[in-house]
Design a protein around this motif. Structure first.
Motif, PDB file in Angstrom:
ATOM      1  N   SER A 277       0.860  -1.181   0.000  1.00  0.00           N
ATOM      2  CA  SER A 277       0.000   0.000   0.000  1.00  0.00           C
ATOM      3  C   SER A 277       0.897   1.233   0.000  1.00  0.00           C
ATOM      4  O   SER A 277       1.247   1.736  -1.061  1.00  0.00           O
ATOM      5  N   CYS A 278       1.366   1.671   1.161  1.00  0.00           N
ATOM      6  CA  CYS A 278       2.130   2.924   1.228  1.00  0.00           C
ATOM      7  C   CYS A 278       3.425   2.910   0.420  1.00  0.00           C
ATOM      8  O   CYS A 278       3.887   3.950  -0.054  1.00  0.00           O
ATOM      9  N   GLY A 280       3.750   1.615  -2.373  1.00  0.00           N
ATOM     10  CA  GLY A 280       3.326   1.901  -3.734  1.00  0.00           C
ATOM     11  C   GLY A 280       4.067   1.230  -4.879  1.00  0.00           C
ATOM     12  O   GLY A 280       4.096   1.764  -5.984  1.00  0.00           O
ATOM     13  N   TYR A 304      -3.587   0.350  -3.585  1.00  0.00           N
ATOM     14  CA  TYR A 304      -3.486   1.668  -2.968  1.00  0.00           C
ATOM     15  C   TYR A 304      -4.803   2.113  -2.340  1.00  0.00           C
ATOM     16  O   TYR A 304      -4.821   2.740  -1.300  1.00  0.00           O
TER      17      TYR A 304
ATOM     18  N   THR B 288       3.105   7.193  -6.847  1.00  0.00           N
ATOM     19  CA  THR B 288       2.801   7.306  -5.419  1.00  0.00           C
ATOM     20  C   THR B 288       3.854   8.091  -4.649  1.00  0.00           C
ATOM     21  O   THR B 288       3.726   8.289  -3.444  1.00  0.00           O
ATOM     22  N   SER B 294      -3.441   9.579  -3.903  1.00  0.00           N
ATOM     23  CA  SER B 294      -4.496   8.604  -3.604  1.00  0.00           C
ATOM     24  C   SER B 294      -5.851   9.090  -4.108  1.00  0.00           C
ATOM     25  O   SER B 294      -6.790   8.309  -4.222  1.00  0.00           O
ATOM     26  N   ARG B 299      -4.740   1.299  -8.218  1.00  0.00           N
ATOM     27  CA  ARG B 299      -3.943   0.097  -7.991  1.00  0.00           C
ATOM     28  C   ARG B 299      -2.937  -0.114  -9.118  1.00  0.00           C
ATOM     29  O   ARG B 299      -3.112   0.390 -10.215  1.00  0.00           O
TER      30      ARG B 299
END
Lengths: 411, 411
Positions: A277-278, A280, A304, B288, B294, B299
């Motif tokens: 997630s973070c 990326g 994300y 990102t 975000s 994704r």
């Protein structure tokens, strides 16, 4: 032997880029036992360059230059160095052949200005450039030496390590042997504090710490008459270092953490996937920077958005509602969901707050959860890193993920 | 006005630290309209320091020094600068008062050697040090100026911004205005060739090219009496540049390509997802890196294995068998599959051969297909980049993906 480092390039004087070449070369020259007396930076100005070379040669016997070897009008290092050591330029056929091949292979026309890169001082020892078009060279006269290398750091460091270093090793007195110890999980001042007994009053071997982004290096170096003696001294001190801070060491031979982990994965034939997630995509990018990793790396799902976490990994809506995306519960469900879809031996997940926005008192920037499924067990590591900045925080999360894997597959 | 930057400190010559002071000062001096002619670094050696100052003053009127102002025996910058400009040291009482206060506040005894920090050249304009103990100063004689600042970057930059900058602003003639033009899709030598009519015999404005990894920058600069005149001259030349190579320009204000693209996506409210193979997460990592992304980034499916391409994106087994993972057909199916699962407005895919292994005569290293679904249409760009190395190739693929998006969402 006294040496000077001369960087050529107006972009340096404009302050557009940081001069990392001099740092690298200073370290290398010091390791070889040469004293570095000056760094100079000059612009693309032939007269000043000539002046600087003459000045440096007043008390130095060796000058290393970077920059000014390219195809444009401003690139004049070679011609000036040639003149300074009373030589003349000739066509170096092997370099011309390489250049022609290079352009042919890429279906590109070699513009006329590129040709000059194949001309060399007649007495030069030519160094191939494996990472670019401009060869480098060493030129000598009456005990004065000049070594010219390309400006782009990637090209320069490769040429230095592969060609210049062996050349210079024949010119240095005594032998230096050193090892770069790589650590993760301990800061530079703590490292220095713990190793103080070894650092204080040191003579030979020497122990020096260097900070890298998110990690620390230790250089243990010894200069003796023979390589064997130097190696023995270094390895003896390494043993002492391992007794004190061994738990943080991931390599005794200057390997990157990602390379250490990938080598272990490939050796043990363990497949790996990630759910990010973070970070990326940075974790997957790190793994896939290693050639041959396709043997073990299957996929990374960079989920994300919460929607993507639910759809791709089956993270439960109730979990996200009750604990939030950045939580141990979500990290575990991401890892387990990844295991279901990919079937990889190692399934690692990461969710956190990279910043600068998104932090709260309860969940500050720098909070990261790393989940892992391995051999039927799911584990989770919680990290509260210091909030340096978004880029540093994300990089530190990736290193932490690699560290988690490294410790999981140790045995 | 011509200037030089002189860094004093043996730790720089050892390569222990990177010299960030010169980068900062070079940028600042350039912005003030001063030409930076040299950077020098010398060790803690008074004779060489004196030599360097004399040399710099041969063609410069302003020298900025950092380092060598501390309390130790090696700190001699002040004394040498004083001598160079025919002055003598006297006690500067305000500085002594500040120093005594500083030590008192910390309950520390001021050692004798600290006192020398309060001695200044008699004609000096003294600059307080808000972040350390050593004050700086400016000293002038017969049109030659020297400004001495502390070495630690934090102390130096604060003194510069608060004290030195206002002082220098009274001394600069004319104003420089410049713009950094960012291009993608053209090499440095081709760029120079196309712009030769503007570069040859240039006086003001000046046009200079810089290579960055995978892309090129152009700096157009003008020095006039007023900012307005300089800006007018730069913008006029920018117009000429745009006429020649406008198709390659993605920013006229030194923005990174990823920032230009992300700003457009966020402004237009376009959601985006990616399906990556050879770039292995680098594209998502780039997006990102931008705080706030975000809002639009959903994704990235890093489908490194064929299995993952089929499972995650529905790429057909027959397609992989008939055309291979690196093909236009596969790139299109990846993009369309991504569109089905994510529903994002822009769905971009990439598949290629990053190297060093994996290339064949038919499909060499550096071959990359970028698929894109946007507004109901699927497009595909084929790229055969020059094979530099794995890292460079992957980075270039990412830039190419950003370029594809940039051109798709232009209107």
């Amino acid at each position: 032997m006294k040496s000077a480092i001369l960087s050529v390039g107006t972009e340096l004087l404009f302050g557009q880029i940081t001069n990392t070449n001099t740092v690298f070369l200073s370290q290398q020259l010091n390791l070889l036992g040469f004293d570095v007396m000056y760094h100079y930076t000059v612009g693309d100005n032939p007269d000043r360059l000539e002046e600087m070379i003459a000045l440096a040669f007043k008390d130095c016997d060796l000058i290393l230059t970077t920059g000014g070897l390219g195809p444009t009008q401003d690139d004049l290092t070679k011609e000036i160095a040639c003149r300074a050591l009373d030589d003349h330029m000739v066509l170096h056929q092997p370099s011309m052949d390489k250049l022609e091949q290079y352009f042919k292979k890429q279906n590109r026309t070699m513009t006329e200005n590129n040709r000059k890169q194949a001309y060399m001082p007649s007495r030069a020892v030519v160094f191939d450039n494996d990472a670019g078009t401009a060869p480098g060279f060493a030129l000598e006269k009456d005990g004065k030496q000049i070594i010219c290398m390309p400006g782009p750091p990637r090209e320069m460091t490769r040429m230095f390590q592969r060609r210049v270093l062996p050349y210079l090793e024949t010119k240095s007195e005594g032998t230096i042997y050193y090892r770069m110890i790589r650590t993760f999980g301990i800061g530079e001042s703590m490292l220095e504090t713990k190793l103080l007994p070894l650092i204080d009053g040191q003579t030979d071997p020497t122990l020096a710490t260097y900070a890298k982004e998110g990690e620390c290096c230790l250089r243990i170096a010894s200069k003796r008459e023979t390589k064997e003696e130097a190696k023995e001294a270094v390895d003896a001190m390494l043993g002492q270092v391992q007794d004190i801070i061994g738990e943080y060491i991931y390599s005794c031979d200057n390997e990157e953490l990602v390379d250490v982990v990938c080598a272990k994965l490939m050796k043990q034939g363990l497949s790996i996937s990630s759910a990010e997630s973070c970070t990326g995509g940075m974790f997957a990018a790190a793994l896939t920077s290693v050639s041959g990793i396709s043997r073990v790396f299957d996929r990374s799902l960079v989920t994300y958005s919460n929607e993507a976490k639910m759809f791709e990994l089956g993270v439960k809506e109730e979990t996200l509602a009750a604990h939030g995306a950045v939580s141990e519960e979500t990290a575990r469900e991401m890892a387990e969901g990844l295991r279901r879809v990919s079937g990889s031996d190692i399934c690692i997940s990461v969710t956190g707050i990279a910043g600068p926005d998104g932090g709260t008192e309860e969940k500050p920037v720098g909070l990261v959860y790393i989940g892992a499924c391995f051999q039927g067990k799911t584990t989770c590591r919680k990290i509260q890193m210091r909030n340096v900045n978004r880029s540093w925080n994300r990089n530190f999360a990736v290193l932490s993920m690699l560290d988690v894997i490294n410790r999981l597959i140790e045995g």
